[in-house]
Scaffold this motif. Structure first.
Motif, mmCIF file in Angstrom:
data_model
loop_
_atom_site.group_PDB
_atom_site.id
_atom_site.type_symbol
_atom_site.label_atom_id
_atom_site.label_comp_id
_atom_site.label_asym_id
_atom_site.label_seq_id
_atom_site.Cartn_x
_atom_site.Cartn_y
_atom_site.Cartn_z
ATOM 1 N N ASN A 149 0.818 -1.203 0.000
ATOM 2 C CA ASN A 149 0.000 0.000 0.000
ATOM 3 C C ASN A 149 0.860 1.264 0.000
ATOM 4 O O ASN A 149 0.584 2.219 0.720
ATOM 5 C CB ASN A 149 -0.935 0.002 1.221
ATOM 6 C CG ASN A 149 -0.203 -0.216 2.532
ATOM 7 O OD1 ASN A 149 0.830 -0.870 2.576
ATOM 8 N ND2 ASN A 149 -0.726 0.332 3.617
ATOM 9 N N TYR B 75 -7.259 -4.589 -0.888
ATOM 10 C CA TYR B 75 -6.898 -3.220 -0.510
ATOM 11 C C TYR B 75 -7.992 -2.567 0.334
ATOM 12 O O TYR B 75 -7.706 -1.759 1.216
ATOM 13 C CB TYR B 75 -6.617 -2.390 -1.758
ATOM 14 C CG TYR B 75 -5.205 -2.558 -2.274
ATOM 15 C CD1 TYR B 75 -4.131 -2.013 -1.583
ATOM 16 C CD2 TYR B 75 -4.940 -3.276 -3.435
ATOM 17 C CE1 TYR B 75 -2.828 -2.172 -2.040
ATOM 18 C CE2 TYR B 75 -3.640 -3.443 -3.905
ATOM 19 C CZ TYR B 75 -2.595 -2.889 -3.194
ATOM 20 O OH TYR B 75 -1.301 -3.060 -3.644
ATOM 21 N N PHE B 76 -9.247 -2.899 0.068
ATOM 22 C CA PHE B 76 -10.338 -2.362 0.890
ATOM 23 C C PHE B 76 -10.196 -2.820 2.333
ATOM 24 O O PHE B 76 -10.302 -2.011 3.271
ATOM 25 C CB PHE B 76 -11.682 -2.824 0.315
ATOM 26 C CG PHE B 76 -12.861 -2.468 1.174
ATOM 27 C CD1 PHE B 76 -13.361 -1.174 1.195
ATOM 28 C CD2 PHE B 76 -13.469 -3.438 1.967
ATOM 29 C CE1 PHE B 76 -14.455 -0.850 1.990
ATOM 30 C CE2 PHE B 76 -14.564 -3.115 2.757
ATOM 31 C CZ PHE B 76 -15.059 -1.824 2.768
ATOM 32 N N LYS C 106 -7.508 -3.819 3.880
ATOM 33 C CA LYS C 106 -6.315 -3.257 4.498
ATOM 34 C C LYS C 106 -6.429 -1.752 4.718
ATOM 35 O O LYS C 106 -6.269 -1.251 5.831
ATOM 36 C CB LYS C 106 -5.094 -3.570 3.625
ATOM 37 C CG LYS C 106 -3.813 -2.823 4.034
ATOM 38 C CD LYS C 106 -3.419 -3.093 5.479
ATOM 39 C CE LYS C 106 -2.150 -2.335 5.843
ATOM 40 N NZ LYS C 106 -1.869 -2.416 7.293
ATOM 41 N N VAL C 107 -6.699 -0.998 3.644
ATOM 42 C CA VAL C 107 -6.613 0.466 3.690
ATOM 43 C C VAL C 107 -7.806 1.083 4.404
ATOM 44 O O VAL C 107 -7.637 2.002 5.221
ATOM 45 C CB VAL C 107 -6.488 1.029 2.255
ATOM 46 C CG1 VAL C 107 -6.517 2.544 2.257
ATOM 47 C CG2 VAL C 107 -5.197 0.525 1.607
ATOM 48 N N PHE C 108 -9.002 0.593 4.110
ATOM 49 C CA PHE C 108 -10.195 1.195 4.714
ATOM 50 C C PHE C 108 -10.493 0.619 6.093
ATOM 51 O O PHE C 108 -10.756 1.360 7.040
ATOM 52 C CB PHE C 108 -11.404 1.001 3.800
ATOM 53 C CG PHE C 108 -12.698 1.500 4.393
ATOM 54 C CD1 PHE C 108 -12.962 2.855 4.464
ATOM 55 C CD2 PHE C 108 -13.641 0.614 4.892
ATOM 56 C CE1 PHE C 108 -14.147 3.324 5.021
ATOM 57 C CE2 PHE C 108 -14.828 1.064 5.442
ATOM 58 C CZ PHE C 108 -15.086 2.422 5.506
ATOM 59 N N ASP D 50 -6.480 -0.215 8.575
ATOM 60 C CA ASP D 50 -5.725 0.993 8.919
ATOM 61 C C ASP D 50 -6.553 1.967 9.740
ATOM 62 O O ASP D 50 -6.022 2.666 10.618
ATOM 63 C CB ASP D 50 -5.212 1.677 7.649
ATOM 64 C CG ASP D 50 -4.045 0.934 7.024
ATOM 65 O OD1 ASP D 50 -3.529 0.001 7.660
ATOM 66 O OD2 ASP D 50 -3.644 1.272 5.891
ATOM 67 N N ASN D 51 -7.857 2.066 9.485
ATOM 68 C CA ASN D 51 -8.703 2.937 10.300
ATOM 69 C C ASN D 51 -8.910 2.370 11.700
ATOM 70 O O ASN D 51 -8.901 3.119 12.679
ATOM 71 C CB ASN D 51 -10.052 3.159 9.610
ATOM 72 C CG ASN D 51 -9.995 4.255 8.562
ATOM 73 O OD1 ASN D 51 -9.690 5.399 8.865
ATOM 74 N ND2 ASN D 51 -10.266 3.895 7.307
ATOM 75 N N TYR E 94 -16.240 0.761 10.732
ATOM 76 C CA TYR E 94 -15.249 0.037 9.936
ATOM 77 C C TYR E 94 -15.371 -1.471 10.115
ATOM 78 O O TYR E 94 -15.191 -2.237 9.165
ATOM 79 C CB TYR E 94 -13.842 0.498 10.310
ATOM 80 C CG TYR E 94 -13.632 1.969 10.077
ATOM 81 C CD1 TYR E 94 -13.622 2.504 8.796
ATOM 82 C CD2 TYR E 94 -13.470 2.853 11.148
ATOM 83 C CE1 TYR E 94 -13.448 3.868 8.577
ATOM 84 C CE2 TYR E 94 -13.294 4.215 10.943
ATOM 85 C CZ TYR E 94 -13.288 4.715 9.660
ATOM 86 O OH TYR E 94 -13.122 6.056 9.447
ATOM 87 N N MET F 155 -16.618 -0.070 -2.527
ATOM 88 C CA MET F 155 -15.352 -0.335 -1.838
ATOM 89 C C MET F 155 -14.252 0.588 -2.354
ATOM 90 O O MET F 155 -13.461 1.125 -1.567
ATOM 91 C CB MET F 155 -14.960 -1.811 -1.998
ATOM 92 C CG MET F 155 -15.787 -2.760 -1.154
ATOM 93 S SD MET F 155 -15.116 -4.445 -1.056
ATOM 94 C CE MET F 155 -15.416 -5.028 -2.708
ATOM 95 N N LEU G 201 -12.250 3.287 0.049
ATOM 96 C CA LEU G 201 -10.811 3.197 0.319
ATOM 97 C C LEU G 201 -10.054 4.391 -0.259
ATOM 98 O O LEU G 201 -8.975 4.734 0.227
ATOM 99 C CB LEU G 201 -10.239 1.869 -0.166
ATOM 100 C CG LEU G 201 -10.085 1.585 -1.662
ATOM 101 C CD1 LEU G 201 -8.749 2.089 -2.185
ATOM 102 C CD2 LEU G 201 -10.180 0.075 -1.912
ATOM 103 N N PRO H 154 -9.204 6.544 3.581
ATOM 104 C CA PRO H 154 -8.163 5.582 3.984
ATOM 105 C C PRO H 154 -7.666 5.896 5.387
ATOM 106 O O PRO H 154 -7.701 7.047 5.830
ATOM 107 C CB PRO H 154 -7.062 5.803 2.947
ATOM 108 C CG PRO H 154 -7.194 7.250 2.589
ATOM 109 C CD PRO H 154 -8.672 7.550 2.639
#
Length: 491
Positions: free
Chosen positions: A4, A216-217, A219-221, A224-225, A435, A472, A476, A480
């Motif tokens: 990412n 990636y959704f 992980k990033v959204f 990470d949140n 989330y 999604m 993201l 993010p």
């Protein structure tokens, strides 16, 4: 380098364009693609600390040469030389793990060593992903020695008449960047037959798009949140942690349970998508683990490539369930204890593995007493629901050892949950609901796929799938979390 990050996006774009360049269709297409992917993997691994490439090279070259020798001696029927090279290769892998991962842990328990020695050993850096590429090396060596991939290996080494080509392909299996740092742990017999020239038109684009967007959704959204809130549990203020109260701490713990799945499950999906983008198929690593109704089932769904590795290279060689009930329980305990230490050279990971091993042994004891070797068939909905509640909460509670820096933090958390303070903080609850709901919906979809396939097929059309993927992507991109490394990179 992180999946990412913008650096990785540039590396991926350049590698992809060159990988499928017009000259890759020539007679040297395979050599070009394998060599290019090897070079990209080295850049990917050594981007932030080029010194790590030295250790990676030692592991890769050592395992590649040893594997090639084992295959040649296996074909020649020289079992004595096969055993010699197998022992050498396994010792090399275990020595790397012992020096770089476990030596600081061991010297810390020896009371009479000079402190200068202890501090020097503890100062040895832990190379990122060393456990994963070491496990790849060991599984490859053992499978070749067992004769499970001798035919593929012999063809690999003999094609073109050059030993170096075979070593190059073996090294490619070990270093291929989608699985280099955190898996999934791919076996040689799964990967070697796939090494060939790849064509752009053969890319399974729908699978790639689905895997990358969802990965990636998550992980990033999601991960990470959630991480922005769960960091509060690792505060150095142990007194504050121990007086925070259950309404603050429990939502954070639930949040971390969802975060660690979204983080590692997202990574695994990205790895599968990237591998498919370059023409390779990896085994799935997660199968909706939070649907499990027992710890036994959880380990069939969570990090499945590690579970399979522990079964094939530890549990079965120890005797499995073939040497009586007492030995079976001991084997379950030992495998999970060692699996815990694999995650980290700290007592908290040993405790995590030990408790999972005990729960597995207890479950097996009671299922055997009921005369049922399978825990799911025939269970009433009420029993399944109770099993799910028990499993989810047991797994979530044990995630404390992954999140907390040390056992002092774990004790402070448990004290805080029972301290009698009942003030609530809004952000952790909001993060859990907003989330974490994505993970709940993901598992609800998985439940429908398993238990209501007809209804699931009706709801899963091109239009609905496109809308979900668009949502999604929107989330993201617009919301993010603060970029962070993948949790399993530390292992």
């Amino acid at each position: 380098m992180l999946f990412n990050s913008w650096e990785f996006a540039v590396l991926l774009a350049v590698t992809f364009v060159l990988y499928y360049a017009p000259w890759s269709r020539g007679r040297h297409g395979k050599a070009w693609q394998v060599t290019l992917a090897l070079a990209a993997s080295v850049v990917f691994y050594g981007w932030k600390d080029p010194r790590l490439i030295i250790l990676l090279a030692v592991s890769c070259v050592g395992n590649s040469v040893a594997t090639a020798r084992i295959i040649l001696h296996k074909v020649a029927g020289d079992e004595a030389r096969v055993k010699h090279w197998t022992r050498l290769a396994v010792i090399l892998n275990l020595a790397l793990l012992a020096i770089f991962k476990y030596a600081p842990f061991v010297v810390g328990m020896i009371p009479f060593l000079p402190q200068s020695w202890v501090q020097a050993v503890k100062g040895i850096p832990l190379p990122i992903g060393i456990s994963f590429y070491t496990f790849h090396g060991i599984s490859m060596i053992v499978d070749v020695a067992r004769g499970e991939v001798t035919r593929e290996g012999d063809a690999m080494l003999s094609k073109g008449g050059r030993f170096a080509k075979g070593v190059r392909d073996i090294g490619f299996y070990l270093l291929f960047f989608p699985q280099l740092v955190a898996g999934p742990i791919v076996k040689a017999k799964q990967f070697w037959p796939q090494i060939a020239a790849k064509r752009f038109e053969a890319i399974p684009w729908m699978f790639v798009i689905r895997a990358l967007i969802l990965g990636y959704f998550l992980k990033v959204f999601v991960a990470d949140n959630l991480a922005e809130q769960t960091r509060a549990l690792t505060t150095p203020d142990l007194v504050g942690l121990s007086t925070s109260g259950p309404l603050f701490l429990v939502p954070l713990l639930y949040g971390y349970g969802l975060q660690i799945f979204a983080d590692f499950g997202g990574y695994s999906l990205i790895a599968l998508g990237l591998a498919a983008l370059f023409g390779y198929k990896f085994p799935e690593n997660f199968n909706f683990p939070y649907l499990s109704t027992s710890i036994t089932e959880f380990w069939r769904r969570w990090h499945m490539s590690l579970s399979a590795w522990l079964r094939d290279y530890l549990y079965i060689p120890l005797g499995g369930n073939r040497k009586g009930e007492g030995r079976t329980y001991l084997n379950l305990f030992l495998v999970m204890f060692l699996g815990g230490l694999w995650h980290g050279a700290e007592w908290k990971f040993a405790i995590w593995g030990t408790l999972h091993g005990l729960l597995l042994a207890v479950e097996r004891f009671f299922t055997r007493r009921r005369g049922k070797l399978e825990e799911n068939p025939g269970r009433s909905p009420i029993r399944a629901l109770c099993g799910w509640i028990y499993t989810f909460h047991a797994v979530t509670l044990l995630w404390l050892t992954f999140l907390m820096p040390d056992m002092a933090h774990v004790r402070a958390f448990l004290k805080g949950v029972t301290c009698g303070q009942y003030h609530m903080s809004g952000p952790p609850v909001f993060s859990l609901l907003f989330y974490g709901t994505a993970v709940v919906f993901y598992h609800a979809w998985g439940w429908g796929r398993e238990h209501r396939p007809g209804l699931s097929a009706k709801l899963h059309g091109p239009f609905s799938e496109g809308m979900v993927h668009a949502l999604m992507l929107f989330l993201l991109i617009t919301n993010p979390g603060a970029p962070s490394g993948f949790i399993y990179f530390q292992f």
